[in-house]
Design a protein around this motif. Structure first.
Motif, PDB file in Angstrom:
ATOM      1  N   UNK A 198     -19.117  -5.672  57.313  1.00 14.11           N
ATOM      2  CA  UNK A 198     -18.306  -6.802  57.757  1.00 14.11           C
ATOM      3  C   UNK A 198     -19.106  -8.067  57.519  1.00 14.11           C
ATOM      4  N   UNK A 203     -17.203 -12.126  61.122  1.00 10.75           N
ATOM      5  CA  UNK A 203     -17.144 -11.267  62.292  1.00 10.75           C
ATOM      6  C   UNK A 203     -15.813 -10.633  62.573  1.00 10.75           C
ATOM      7  N   UNK A 204     -14.880 -10.789  61.652  1.00  5.91           N
ATOM      8  CA  UNK A 204     -13.553 -10.236  61.905  1.00  5.91           C
ATOM      9  C   UNK A 204     -13.481  -8.806  61.381  1.00  5.91           C
ATOM     10  N   UNK A 205     -12.887  -7.920  62.183  1.00  7.38           N
ATOM     11  CA  UNK A 205     -12.753  -6.522  61.781  1.00  7.38           C
ATOM     12  C   UNK A 205     -11.959  -6.381  60.505  1.00  7.38           C
ATOM     13  N   UNK A 206     -11.017  -7.294  60.324  1.00  9.43           N
ATOM     14  CA  UNK A 206     -10.145  -7.134  59.167  1.00  9.43           C
ATOM     15  C   UNK A 206     -10.856  -7.459  57.858  1.00  9.43           C
ATOM     16  N   UNK A 233     -18.084   5.915  58.012  1.00  9.68           N
ATOM     17  CA  UNK A 233     -16.897   6.738  58.167  1.00  9.68           C
ATOM     18  C   UNK A 233     -17.122   8.086  57.490  1.00  9.68           C
ATOM     19  N   UNK A 274     -13.977   6.896  61.893  1.00  7.08           N
ATOM     20  CA  UNK A 274     -15.176   6.127  62.180  1.00  7.08           C
ATOM     21  C   UNK A 274     -16.189   7.004  62.904  1.00  7.08           C
ATOM     22  N   UNK A 301     -15.537  -1.949  51.711  1.00  3.30           N
ATOM     23  CA  UNK A 301     -15.954  -0.563  51.671  1.00  3.30           C
ATOM     24  C   UNK A 301     -16.817  -0.253  50.453  1.00  3.30           C
ATOM     25  N   UNK A 302     -17.756   0.657  50.662  1.00  7.53           N
ATOM     26  CA  UNK A 302     -18.529   1.173  49.554  1.00  7.53           C
ATOM     27  C   UNK A 302     -17.752   2.244  48.813  1.00  7.53           C
ATOM     28  N   UNK A 303     -18.289   2.723  47.712  1.00  7.82           N
ATOM     29  CA  UNK A 303     -17.591   3.717  46.888  1.00  7.82           C
ATOM     30  C   UNK A 303     -17.652   5.132  47.443  1.00  7.82           C
ATOM     31  N   UNK A 352     -13.510  -6.113  56.372  1.00  4.41           N
ATOM     32  CA  UNK A 352     -14.475  -5.060  56.059  1.00  4.41           C
ATOM     33  C   UNK A 352     -14.363  -4.736  54.576  1.00  4.41           C
ATOM     34  N   UNK A 374      -7.621  11.268  57.132  1.00  4.28           N
ATOM     35  CA  UNK A 374      -7.876   9.847  57.184  1.00  4.28           C
ATOM     36  C   UNK A 374      -9.366   9.564  57.316  1.00  4.28           C
ATOM     37  N   UNK A 375      -9.721   8.298  57.183  1.00  8.82           N
ATOM     38  CA  UNK A 375     -11.099   7.908  57.449  1.00  8.82           C
ATOM     39  C   UNK A 375     -11.321   7.918  58.962  1.00  8.82           C
ATOM     40  N   UNK A 421     -20.878   2.522  64.499  1.00  8.81           N
ATOM     41  CA  UNK A 421     -20.981   1.109  64.159  1.00  8.81           C
ATOM     42  C   UNK A 421     -22.447   0.721  64.244  1.00  8.81           C
ATOM     43  N   UNK A 457     -18.334   7.327  53.814  1.00  6.30           N
ATOM     44  CA  UNK A 457     -18.063   5.989  53.304  1.00  6.30           C
ATOM     45  C   UNK A 457     -18.596   4.954  54.284  1.00  6.30           C
TER      46      UNK A 457
END
Lengths: 117, 112
Positions: A97, A101-104, A36, A46, A108-110, A106, A43-44, A49, A93
């Motif tokens: 995942x 395998x679910x998108x929800x 991202x 994308x 995140x890195x710092x 995820x 906002x972030x 992928x 950023x």
């Protein structure tokens, strides 16, 4: 919880140089990682992928030849900003995942703050 | 119309106040709703995750989803100065193909 690291945390470079950012999942295997970009007060967004062992999928408007993504292992993805210009200055950023395998799910890195002079 | 709308604030409240953060969305296919907290110059941290409509409570945080109104909320009770951060809503259709769509984030400041 799952941990994702990024390196470097901050980088300053001259216009025209290339910068590589690493994203690692430390305690789980990530078949898919995401990159991202976040501009100030935005906002972030994308960018792409990244699936382990295959070519990355880029979002519309993101130049694949400029933002090279490599996902060579289940714990490491790299983003290389080639021939960076001042307009590439942003907060990058990654997220990973887990194998459910679910998108929800995820993590995140710092983030990596890139400043191109 | 953007897929996800979120008032960027800033929102300033005194310590101990109840904070209400909201997002609206347009895609009725969204099934999973998340709230992330992002401190300055850091990556987002998942706070709450809700599937479909309903409420979910975790300590001082309550997430609400109203799919009929396409409206989600995050409530913070007894807010603390350490809650000062940017709060991002995010949502997805779910599964392996649905990407996370983020709101712009609301910057919250809790004053001691």
């Amino acid at each position: 919880g799952a941990v994702v690291s990024q390196h470097p945390s901050r980088v300053i470079c001259k216009s025209g140089t290339s910068v590589k950012i690493e994203c690692r999942s430390l305690d789980f295997q990530a078949t898919t990682m995401f990159w991202y970009r976040q501009f100030p007060k935005q906002s972030l967004m994308l960018m792409a992928t990244s699936n382990e062992g295959s070519k990355a999928t880029y979002e519309q408007g993101v130049e694949k030849d400029k933002f090279l993504i490599n996902h060579a292992s289940l714990t490491l993805s790299t983003l290389t900003v080639t021939s960076a210009h001042p307009e590439d200055s942003s907060f990058y950023i990654c997220s990973a995942r887990d194998q459910t395998g679910r998108q929800e799910t995820q993590y995140f890195g710092p983030g990596t703050r890139l400043l191109v002079l | 119309q953007k897929e996800v709308e979120q008032d960027p604030g800033p929102l300033s409240v005194p310590e101990g106040a109840i904070v209400s953060l909201n997002c609206t969305y347009s895609n009725s296919a969204f099934q999973y709703f998340m709230w992330y907290r992002q401190y300055s110059r850091k990556g987002p941290e998942l706070l709450m995750y809700t599937y479909s409509s309903g409420n979910k409570e975790d300590g001082r945080f309550t997430a609400q989803v109203d799919k009929s109104s396409k409206y989600i909320s995050l409530f913070i009770r007894d807010s603390q100065p350490s809650d000062s951060a940017t709060y991002l809503c995010a949502m997805t259709t779910g599964g392996s193909q649905g990407n996370l769509i983020f709101g712009k984030g609301t910057k919250l400041s809790v004053k001691p």
